[in-house]
Design a protein around this motif. Structure first.
Motif, PDB file in Angstrom:
ATOM      1  N   LEU A 199       0.812  -1.123  -0.071  1.00  0.00           N
ATOM      2  CA  LEU A 199       0.013  -0.102   0.021  1.00  0.00           C
ATOM      3  C   LEU A 199       0.960   1.227   0.050  1.00  0.00           C
ATOM      4  O   LEU A 199       0.639   2.224  -0.706  1.00  0.00           O
ATOM      5  CB  LEU A 199      -1.013   0.217   1.131  1.00  0.00           C
ATOM      6  N   GLY A 200       1.908   1.219   1.044  1.00  0.00           N
ATOM      7  CA  GLY A 200       2.886   2.430   0.800  1.00  0.00           C
ATOM      8  C   GLY A 200       3.450   2.547  -0.280  1.00  0.00           C
ATOM      9  O   GLY A 200       3.426   3.811  -0.889  1.00  0.00           O
ATOM     10  N   MET A 201       4.036   1.577  -1.134  1.00  0.00           N
ATOM     11  CA  MET A 201       4.656   1.725  -2.602  1.00  0.00           C
ATOM     12  C   MET A 201       3.613   2.141  -3.523  1.00  0.00           C
ATOM     13  O   MET A 201       3.939   2.906  -4.421  1.00  0.00           O
ATOM     14  CB  MET A 201       5.280   0.274  -2.914  1.00  0.00           C
ATOM     15  N   TRP A 202       2.603   1.269  -3.701  1.00  0.00           N
ATOM     16  CA  TRP A 202       1.553   1.625  -4.592  1.00  0.00           C
ATOM     17  C   TRP A 202       0.857   3.242  -4.606  1.00  0.00           C
ATOM     18  O   TRP A 202       0.755   3.921  -5.433  1.00  0.00           O
ATOM     19  CB  TRP A 202       0.372   0.955  -4.445  1.00  0.00           C
ATOM     20  N   ASN A 203       0.863   3.864  -3.268  1.00  0.00           N
ATOM     21  CA  ASN A 203       0.181   5.041  -2.971  1.00  0.00           C
ATOM     22  C   ASN A 203       1.276   6.109  -3.142  1.00  0.00           C
ATOM     23  O   ASN A 203       1.061   7.378  -2.894  1.00  0.00           O
ATOM     24  CB  ASN A 203      -0.637   5.094  -1.894  1.00  0.00           C
ATOM     25  N   GLU A 204       2.564   5.847  -3.011  1.00  0.00           N
ATOM     26  CA  GLU A 204       3.581   6.873  -2.936  1.00  0.00           C
ATOM     27  C   GLU A 204       3.611   7.694  -4.157  1.00  0.00           C
ATOM     28  O   GLU A 204       3.659   7.409  -5.059  1.00  0.00           O
ATOM     29  CB  GLU A 204       4.902   6.155  -2.739  1.00  0.00           C
ATOM     30  N   LEU A 205       3.845   8.946  -3.833  1.00  0.00           N
ATOM     31  CA  LEU A 205       3.735  10.133  -4.796  1.00  0.00           C
ATOM     32  C   LEU A 205       5.252  11.197  -5.166  1.00  0.00           C
ATOM     33  O   LEU A 205       5.609  10.953  -6.494  1.00  0.00           O
ATOM     34  CB  LEU A 205       2.687  11.111  -4.742  1.00  0.00           C
ATOM     35  N   LEU A 206       5.710  11.343  -4.010  1.00  0.00           N
ATOM     36  CA  LEU A 206       6.781  12.282  -3.919  1.00  0.00           C
ATOM     37  C   LEU A 206       7.861  11.627  -4.548  1.00  0.00           C
ATOM     38  O   LEU A 206       8.556  12.257  -5.441  1.00  0.00           O
ATOM     39  CB  LEU A 206       7.080  12.755  -2.404  1.00  0.00           C
ATOM     40  N   TYR A 207       8.554  10.534  -4.122  1.00  0.00           N
ATOM     41  CA  TYR A 207       9.885   9.976  -4.767  1.00  0.00           C
ATOM     42  C   TYR A 207       9.692   9.682  -6.335  1.00  0.00           C
ATOM     43  O   TYR A 207      10.187   9.794  -7.116  1.00  0.00           O
ATOM     44  CB  TYR A 207      10.198   8.897  -3.910  1.00  0.00           C
ATOM     45  N   TYR A 266       7.478  10.988  -8.438  1.00  0.00           N
ATOM     46  CA  TYR A 266       7.603  12.494  -9.149  1.00  0.00           C
ATOM     47  C   TYR A 266       8.963  12.779  -9.427  1.00  0.00           C
ATOM     48  O   TYR A 266       9.441  13.091 -10.335  1.00  0.00           O
ATOM     49  CB  TYR A 266       6.746  13.608  -8.382  1.00  0.00           C
ATOM     50  N   LEU A 267       9.961  12.591  -8.306  1.00  0.00           N
ATOM     51  CA  LEU A 267      11.255  13.286  -8.433  1.00  0.00           C
ATOM     52  C   LEU A 267      12.061  12.386  -9.197  1.00  0.00           C
ATOM     53  O   LEU A 267      12.762  13.107  -9.861  1.00  0.00           O
ATOM     54  CB  LEU A 267      11.919  13.591  -6.773  1.00  0.00           C
ATOM     55  N   ILE A 268      11.953  11.153  -8.929  1.00  0.00           N
ATOM     56  CA  ILE A 268      13.091  10.443  -9.454  1.00  0.00           C
ATOM     57  C   ILE A 268      12.539   9.944 -11.028  1.00  0.00           C
ATOM     58  O   ILE A 268      13.503   9.554 -11.889  1.00  0.00           O
ATOM     59  CB  ILE A 268      13.177   9.171  -8.634  1.00  0.00           C
ATOM     60  N   LEU A 269      11.398  10.178 -11.184  1.00  0.00           N
ATOM     61  CA  LEU A 269      10.983   9.689 -12.725  1.00  0.00           C
ATOM     62  C   LEU A 269      10.319  10.932 -13.150  1.00  0.00           C
ATOM     63  O   LEU A 269       8.994  10.871 -13.434  1.00  0.00           O
ATOM     64  CB  LEU A 269       9.983   8.199 -12.563  1.00  0.00           C
ATOM     65  N   PRO A 270      10.838  11.915 -13.529  1.00  0.00           N
ATOM     66  CA  PRO A 270      10.437  13.249 -14.203  1.00  0.00           C
ATOM     67  C   PRO A 270       9.828  13.053 -15.570  1.00  0.00           C
ATOM     68  O   PRO A 270       8.953  13.897 -15.742  1.00  0.00           O
ATOM     69  CB  PRO A 270      11.591  14.167 -14.046  1.00  0.00           C
ATOM     70  N   ASP A 271      10.283  11.956 -16.264  1.00  0.00           N
ATOM     71  CA  ASP A 271       9.803  11.608 -17.669  1.00  0.00           C
ATOM     72  C   ASP A 271       8.320  11.042 -17.683  1.00  0.00           C
ATOM     73  O   ASP A 271       8.259  10.247 -16.986  1.00  0.00           O
ATOM     74  CB  ASP A 271      10.743  10.590 -18.286  1.00  0.00           C
ATOM     75  N   GLN A 272       7.531  11.692 -18.361  1.00  0.00           N
ATOM     76  CA  GLN A 272       6.235  11.141 -18.442  1.00  0.00           C
ATOM     77  C   GLN A 272       5.970   9.880 -18.809  1.00  0.00           C
ATOM     78  O   GLN A 272       4.992   8.952 -18.294  1.00  0.00           O
ATOM     79  CB  GLN A 272       5.340  12.106 -19.249  1.00  0.00           C
ATOM     80  N   GLU A 273       6.790   9.412 -19.912  1.00  0.00           N
ATOM     81  CA  GLU A 273       6.699   8.034 -20.440  1.00  0.00           C
ATOM     82  C   GLU A 273       7.288   6.883 -19.152  1.00  0.00           C
ATOM     83  O   GLU A 273       6.879   5.905 -19.303  1.00  0.00           O
ATOM     84  CB  GLU A 273       7.562   7.850 -21.511  1.00  0.00           C
ATOM     85  N   MET A 274       7.972   7.592 -17.967  1.00  0.00           N
ATOM     86  CA  MET A 274       8.419   6.638 -17.246  1.00  0.00           C
ATOM     87  C   MET A 274       7.450   6.398 -15.850  1.00  0.00           C
ATOM     88  O   MET A 274       7.824   5.723 -14.815  1.00  0.00           O
ATOM     89  CB  MET A 274       9.813   6.829 -16.808  1.00  0.00           C
ATOM     90  N   ARG A 275       6.641   7.370 -15.912  1.00  0.00           N
ATOM     91  CA  ARG A 275       5.601   7.575 -14.666  1.00  0.00           C
ATOM     92  C   ARG A 275       4.968   6.198 -14.070  1.00  0.00           C
ATOM     93  O   ARG A 275       4.628   5.075 -15.106  1.00  0.00           O
ATOM     94  CB  ARG A 275       4.360   8.315 -14.894  1.00  0.00           C
ATOM     95  N   LEU A 276       4.750   6.126 -12.941  1.00  0.00           N
ATOM     96  CA  LEU A 276       4.017   5.069 -12.481  1.00  0.00           C
ATOM     97  C   LEU A 276       2.389   5.246 -12.613  1.00  0.00           C
ATOM     98  O   LEU A 276       2.064   6.478 -13.059  1.00  0.00           O
ATOM     99  CB  LEU A 276       4.503   4.669 -11.050  1.00  0.00           C
ATOM    100  N   LEU A 277       1.560   4.284 -12.253  1.00  0.00           N
ATOM    101  CA  LEU A 277       0.177   4.502 -12.343  1.00  0.00           C
ATOM    102  C   LEU A 277      -0.268   5.564 -11.594  1.00  0.00           C
ATOM    103  O   LEU A 277      -1.210   6.341 -12.107  1.00  0.00           O
ATOM    104  CB  LEU A 277      -0.378   3.243 -11.893  1.00  0.00           C
ATOM    105  N   THR A 278       0.145   5.379 -10.096  1.00  0.00           N
ATOM    106  CA  THR A 278      -0.570   6.540  -9.241  1.00  0.00           C
ATOM    107  C   THR A 278      -0.273   7.830  -9.783  1.00  0.00           C
ATOM    108  O   THR A 278      -1.111   8.747  -9.574  1.00  0.00           O
ATOM    109  CB  THR A 278      -0.247   5.958  -7.969  1.00  0.00           C
ATOM    110  N   PRO A 279       1.057   8.171  -9.778  1.00  0.00           N
ATOM    111  CA  PRO A 279       1.352   9.532 -10.404  1.00  0.00           C
ATOM    112  C   PRO A 279       0.828  10.059 -11.430  1.00  0.00           C
ATOM    113  O   PRO A 279       0.283  11.020 -11.518  1.00  0.00           O
ATOM    114  CB  PRO A 279       2.909   9.411 -10.417  1.00  0.00           C
TER     115      PRO A 279
END
Length: 282
Positions: free
Chosen positions: A210-218, A220-233
């Motif tokens: 749950l913590g990893m799935w809902n995490e946003l801050l890291y 966003y910062l570590i994967l700034p490229d839109q194509e590399m984004r995770l589902l929740t961000p």
């Protein structure tokens, strides 16, 4: 009225009050979920006419827009890769360390245990800049494995703390008998400790997922490229850009919440068993 009758009446009133209180909690919890699901199945025109009413007809247009126009399939693959590998790695290291600290007395064990606790006491905000600079130095910013290192490193301290308490509840007599029969560390770990601590490990796995799935801050910062984004961000950014299209935002929320709801529903009985075990005295 007899004493028995008075006791029955008192018990009935108490049960009624408890039932009403639980129903109130259930309604306040389920209504927002119901509202989001209903909103996601409406058209924007229908929603603007009556935001709190039921949809005139159900439609999946918002979900089609999200899937077809916002590369959610790529985001889902990235999420499964990062969360799956990070969770598995963190659980393996946490289990081994927690078992060793719980059942083996070796030089420096107390210092190691307190170091994990000390890391847990650090506010997460003060770690953002050091972690980002460290990953930048090793050219890991913008790569999935860079975020995986962060998730693994930030979840291991609590995992060790939780599983140390869990493995402490495993009877020493069973482990001693296994050692007499010639069982080594890994045999005792996999054949005795893991089966007896399954509920606690499952609880930790759910909490860290749950913590990893809902995490946003890291993410966003570590994967700034839109194509590399995770589902929740990715879905959160959609909500930020399209706040006027509430059905689309609600569909994004449903997609984000569905895996966690399914996981919690499937693992609820293990959570009930595992939390008391994981928080027991060591």
């Amino acid at each position: 009225m007899t004493t028995v009758a008075k006791m029955r009446k008192f018990k009935w009133r108490t049960n009624t009050i408890v039932l009403l209180a639980l129903l109130s909690v259930a309604v306040t919890t389920l209504y927002p979920l119901f509202y989001v699901v209903m909103t996601s199945s409406r058209t924007l025109e229908d929603y603007n006419k009556n935001a709190y009413g039921l949809p005139k007809f159900f439609t999946l247009d918002s979900y089609r827009i999200l899937i077809n126009n916002y590369s959610l399939d790529t985001a889902a693959r990235n999420t499964i890769t990062v969360v799956g590998l990070s969770l598995a790695t963190a659980l393996i290291f946490s289990s081994l360390a927690g078992f060793a600290l719980a059942k083996y007395d070796f030089p420096g064990s107390k210092a190691i245990n307190w170091s994990f606790i000390a890391v847990m006491l650090l506010p997460s905000q003060i770690l953002i800049i050091p972690i980002y600079l460290l990953l930048s130095k090793f050219s890991l910013v913008g790569h999935l494995h860079g975020l995986m290192f962060v998730y693994i490193g930030t979840n291991i301290p609590f995992g060790v703390f939780f599983l140390k308490a869990t493995f402490s509840a495993v009877p020493d007599s069973i482990l001693d008998a296994a050692r007499i029969d010639g069982a080594g560390f890994f045999t005792s770990f996999f054949r005795i400790a893991i089966p007896n601590a399954a509920a606690g490990i499952t609880t930790l796995a759910v909490l860290q997922f749950l913590g990893m799935w809902n995490e946003l801050l890291y993410a966003y910062l570590i994967l700034p490229d839109q194509e590399m984004r995770l589902l929740t961000p990715a879905l959160a950014s959609i909500g930020g850009r399209y706040t006027t299209n509430q059905p689309l935002v609600a569909a994004a929320l449903c997609i984000t919440a569905t895996p966690t709801i399914i996981l919690l529903a499937m693992s609820s009985k293990y959570l009930v068993r595992g939390v008391p075990t994981g928080t027991g005295s060591s």
